[in-house]
Design an enzyme around this catalytic site. Sequence first.
Site, mmCIF file in Angstrom:
data_model
loop_
_atom_site.group_PDB
_atom_site.id
_atom_site.type_symbol
_atom_site.label_atom_id
_atom_site.label_comp_id
_atom_site.label_asym_id
_atom_site.label_seq_id
_atom_site.Cartn_x
_atom_site.Cartn_y
_atom_site.Cartn_z
ATOM 1 N N HIS A 185 -0.217 4.464 0.346
ATOM 2 C CA HIS A 185 -0.818 5.614 1.010
ATOM 3 C C HIS A 185 -1.268 5.188 2.411
ATOM 4 C CE1 HIS A 185 -4.147 3.414 -0.846
ATOM 5 N NE2 HIS A 185 -4.905 3.880 0.136
ATOM 6 N N LYS A 240 0.854 -1.187 0.000
ATOM 7 C CA LYS A 240 0.000 0.000 0.000
ATOM 8 C C LYS A 240 0.889 1.236 0.000
ATOM 9 C CE LYS A 240 -3.893 1.950 2.607
ATOM 10 N NZ LYS A 240 -4.696 1.800 3.849
#
Length: 234
Positions: free
Chosen positions: A116, A114
Amino acid sequence: MTALAPYKAEFLRAALEGNILKFGSFELKSKRISPYFFNAGDFYRADLLEAIATAYARAISDAHRAGQLEFDVVFGPAYKGIPLATAATIRLGQLDPAAYGKSTCYSFDRKEAKDHGEGGNIVGAPLKGKRVLIVDDVITAGTAKREAIAKIEKEGGIVAGIVVALDRMEKLPSPDGDDSKPMPSAIGELRKEYNLPILAILTLDDIIEGVKGLASEENIKRTEEYRTKYKATD
């Protein structure tokens, strides 16, 4: 089924009644035709999920008490390992709150990092400096477990062992395609490569002995013949 530990017998019974353990003719990834098939992904009903969670928790706690496993975090490789590790962690805390209630955590990995929010590859408890127990359904070729081990070590964790639902006790395919040659199992290779304890709730031997009186004689005979033909050297 009296030869099995009670929790193993109950787990096997749930697998049969839930049609998770099936007999018939099934083509495996190895292209072998197996007379039985076990899919831990089918423990999706509440009562079945409780059965597999209890079986994992009992197998883990028994090994822990015997000094075979010391761990801080239960890790479930994506995707099937995620609900298994989660359910096993909850059940461990319920079975023995003093030993596991506040000291045992769980984590799992993302297939893709991921970029963010909190970011990273790991969801759940941090792995750095922790002893990490991998919980998954089966070990087929060992590739997924090697990937999980690499991810855990990259995060600074120490792999403490692996617990799976089923050990098929099946040899790896020979590189030249000759299935008559003696070969080790995927579990055996991982044990030697990483020097880790690798445990299974059930083995193929357990299934053959445990289903007597519950499965047809023909299905048991075919499974015994398959075991003889493909049994690993370890």
